[in-house]
Design an enzyme around this catalytic site. Structure first.
Site, PDB file in Angstrom:
ATOM      1  N   ARG A  83      28.692  -4.938   4.556  1.00 47.12           N
ATOM      2  CA  ARG A  83      28.008  -5.884   3.658  1.00 47.12           C
ATOM      3  C   ARG A  83      28.571  -7.225   3.776  1.00 47.12           C
ATOM      4  O   ARG A  83      27.810  -8.359   4.012  1.00 47.12           O
ATOM      5  CB  ARG A  83      28.189  -5.501   1.996  1.00 47.12           C
ATOM      6  CG  ARG A  83      27.597  -6.444   1.211  1.00 47.12           C
ATOM      7  CD  ARG A  83      27.755  -6.066  -0.286  1.00 47.12           C
ATOM      8  NE  ARG A  83      28.877  -6.217  -0.971  1.00 47.12           N
ATOM      9  CZ  ARG A  83      29.505  -5.690  -1.856  1.00 47.12           C
ATOM     10  NH1 ARG A  83      28.859  -5.211  -2.928  1.00 47.12           N
ATOM     11  NH2 ARG A  83      30.748  -5.980  -2.386  1.00 47.12           N
ATOM     12  N   LYS A 185      26.767 -11.567  -0.617  1.00 44.01           N
ATOM     13  CA  LYS A 185      27.723 -12.025  -1.510  1.00 44.01           C
ATOM     14  C   LYS A 185      28.201 -13.584  -1.097  1.00 44.01           C
ATOM     15  O   LYS A 185      29.213 -13.401  -0.177  1.00 44.01           O
ATOM     16  CB  LYS A 185      28.833 -11.187  -1.475  1.00 44.01           C
ATOM     17  CG  LYS A 185      29.855 -10.928  -2.344  1.00 44.01           C
ATOM     18  CD  LYS A 185      30.595  -9.620  -2.826  1.00 44.01           C
ATOM     19  CE  LYS A 185      31.742  -9.749  -3.691  1.00 44.01           C
ATOM     20  NZ  LYS A 185      31.149  -9.904  -5.130  1.00 44.01           N
ATOM     21  N   GLU A 221      21.175  -7.834 -12.885  1.00 43.83           N
ATOM     22  CA  GLU A 221      22.656  -7.916 -12.924  1.00 43.83           C
ATOM     23  C   GLU A 221      23.023  -8.007 -14.239  1.00 43.83           C
ATOM     24  O   GLU A 221      22.449  -8.440 -15.072  1.00 43.83           O
ATOM     25  CB  GLU A 221      23.155  -9.031 -11.905  1.00 43.83           C
ATOM     26  CG  GLU A 221      22.587  -8.910 -10.421  1.00 43.83           C
ATOM     27  CD  GLU A 221      23.397  -8.056  -9.409  1.00 43.83           C
ATOM     28  OE1 GLU A 221      24.574  -7.475 -10.141  1.00 43.83           O
ATOM     29  OE2 GLU A 221      23.506  -8.299  -8.421  1.00 43.83           O
TER      30      GLU A 221
HETATM   31  N1  PLP Z   1      26.778  -7.560  -8.282  1.00 44.59           N
HETATM   32  C1  PLP Z   1      27.627  -8.904  -8.460  1.00 44.59           C
HETATM   33  C2  PLP Z   1      26.797  -9.947  -8.531  1.00 44.59           C
HETATM   34  C3  PLP Z   1      28.880  -8.849  -7.841  1.00 44.59           C
HETATM   35  O1  PLP Z   1      29.573  -9.960  -7.604  1.00 44.59           O
HETATM   36  C4  PLP Z   1      29.568  -7.818  -7.628  1.00 44.59           C
HETATM   37  C5  PLP Z   1      30.975  -7.661  -7.273  1.00 44.59           C
HETATM   38  O2  PLP Z   1      31.006  -7.379  -6.151  1.00 44.59           O
HETATM   39  C6  PLP Z   1      28.824  -6.277  -7.869  1.00 44.59           C
HETATM   40  C7  PLP Z   1      27.616  -6.343  -8.497  1.00 44.59           C
HETATM   41  C8  PLP Z   1      29.597  -4.873  -7.783  1.00 44.59           C
HETATM   42  O3  PLP Z   1      29.528  -4.921  -6.351  1.00 44.59           O
HETATM   43  P1  PLP Z   1      30.912  -3.909  -5.899  1.00 44.59           P
HETATM   44  O4  PLP Z   1      30.385  -2.531  -6.529  1.00 44.59           O
HETATM   45  O5  PLP Z   1      30.086  -3.615  -4.434  1.00 44.59           O
HETATM   46  O6  PLP Z   1      31.949  -4.484  -5.972  1.00 44.59           O
HETATM   47  C1  COI Z   2      34.025  -7.740  -7.468  1.00 45.80           C
HETATM   48  O1  COI Z   2      33.654  -6.958  -8.317  1.00 45.80           O
HETATM   49  O2  COI Z   2      34.472  -7.728  -6.410  1.00 45.80           O
HETATM   50  C2  COI Z   2      33.452  -8.985  -7.672  1.00 45.80           C
HETATM   51  O3  COI Z   2      33.090  -9.922  -6.622  1.00 45.80           O
HETATM   52  C3  COI Z   2      33.114  -9.818  -8.844  1.00 45.80           C
HETATM   53  C4  COI Z   2      33.731 -11.147  -8.989  1.00 45.80           C
HETATM   54  C5  COI Z   2      32.988 -12.088  -8.411  1.00 45.80           C
HETATM   55  C6  COI Z   2      34.857 -11.292  -9.962  1.00 45.80           C
END
Ligand code: PLP
Ligand code: COI
Length: 340
Positions: A83, A185, A221
């Site tokens: 990612r 991200k 989200e």
């Molecule tokens: N959505 C957003 C906007 C996020 O910042 C995050 C954090 O990483 C997630 C979803 C969840 O993603 P992940 O499960 O890969 O941490």
């Molecule tokens: C994560 O879950 O890793 C995120 O990036 C959330 C964070 C922006 C606090």
């Protein structure tokens, strides 16, 4: 463990703690240097760096877990590497080789091993890789040089309640555009979320729910986490949209709900005026883990899911599977756990 750290491991929140080492690598003249661990947590960069002006930066978030037997688990770091590469490509930044990304994470975790919360405290070591465009550029164009760095810190729950449900409010703002950078991200999405997040917290909500930026009718989200809901007929539903961050936790839950809990799973539209379909709902992500949603405020309406005080049974089972895998107590699907 060589050193001891004196922290209240059972009551960690989600805040910055300076740990001993971070990894840093510089990109210049078209290539990355060998990278190294350093103690200095301050970056010295040009005032004309693209990261400072035009948001040319991307980051990741994942965790290291201390297991019962003392070993250390990483949860699907290859997915974060992939990612991160996609986010960097979206912002015209050079890819940091994906295998090196995972190796560098292991190096930083090992070097800061004594900062990993002990097994049984519920804490983990949060890992934050990031890349920034640096060097002298003032036009809106990609930087000539880049810094890739990874730092870590011990963390506990992100949303205050942990497994106790908390409530969210639908925002009138968008965090991302329909064909913008929502799936990457990158810092700009989070800068856009600061004001709506502040307003939600001022009203005592944990954070806000963002609707799809095109029609404002569908959930996208939940703050910095993805949404999932459990329907009355026991299906696991999570929104699909090109402007949602593809959460690694969410894709893991989709798999676990289907293969471990025997549920029908779907990525589908979740209309904000059809929340009655769901008996349970939650936010999921690396930081959020699984945070049950008590209720959602949408204008004048407040919709309550399973309970305002208790986690629902399906959310609880998903949590036990996911967290059990992360801490090494439940068998992981092949390739999900990498030992440090
Ligand atoms: N959505 C957003 C906007 C996020 O910042 C995050 C954090 O990483 C997630 C979803 C969840 O993603 P992940 O499960 O890969 O941490
Ligand atoms: C994560 O879950 O890793 C995120 O990036 C959330 C964070 C922006 C606090």
């Amino acid at each position: 463990m060589t050193k001891k750290v004196d922290l209240d491991w059972n009551n960690l929140g989600f805040s910055y703690i300076k740990t001993d080492y971070r990894y840093i690598s510089y990109y210049k003249d078209g290539e990355w240097d060998n990278g190294a661990l350093v103690e200095d947590n301050v970056l010295h960069i040009s005032e004309a760096s693209t990261a400072l002006h035009y948001g040319q930066q991307a980051f990741e978030g994942l965790k290291a877990y201390r297991c019962k037997d003392g070993s250390i688990n990483l949860f699907r770091p290859d997915q974060n590497a992939a990612r991160f590469a996609r986010s960097c490509t979206r912002l015209l930044m050079p890819e940091f080789p994906q295998e090196r990304f995972v190796e560098a994470i292991k190096e930083v975790v090992r070097a800061n091993e004594h900062w990993i919360p002990p097994y049984g405290t519920g804490g983990s070591l949060y890992i934050r890789p990031l890349m920034i465009g640096v060097g002298d550029t003032i036009g809106v164009s990609p930087a000539p040089e880049y810094i890739f760095t990874i730092f870590v810190m011990p963390v506990g729950a992100y949303f205050k309640g942990g497994l106790t449900p908390t409530s969210f409010v639908v925002s009138e703002y968008d965090r991302a555009a329909p064909v913008g950078t929502g799936a990457a991200k990158v810092g700009g999405n989070y800068a856009a979320s600061l004001l709506p997040g502040k307003e939600a917290k001022k009203r005592q909500f944990s954070d806000c729910i963002y609707l799809d930026p095109l029609t404002h009718t569908k959930i996208e989200e939940v703050g910095a986490a993805n949404f999932f809901g459990i329907t009355k007929d026991n299906q696991f539903i999570t929104p699909y949209s090109p402007s949602i961050l593809p959460s690694i936790t969410k894709y893991s839950l989709l798999w676990l709900a289907e293969h471990r809990l025997g549920m029908v799973v779907k990525e589908a539209d979740v209309f904000i005026d059809k929340l009655d379909e769901f008996t349970e709902a939650g936010a999921c992500g690396t930081a959020a883990v699984i945070s049950p949603i008590a209720g959602i405020q949408n204008g004048e309406d407040f919709h309550v899911f399973y309970s305002e005080t208790e986690v629902g049974p399906v959310t609880r089972r998903l949590y036990d599977e996911l967290v059990g895998i992360q801490y090494g107590n439940v068998e992981a699907p092949e390739g999900w756990i990498q030992k440090v």
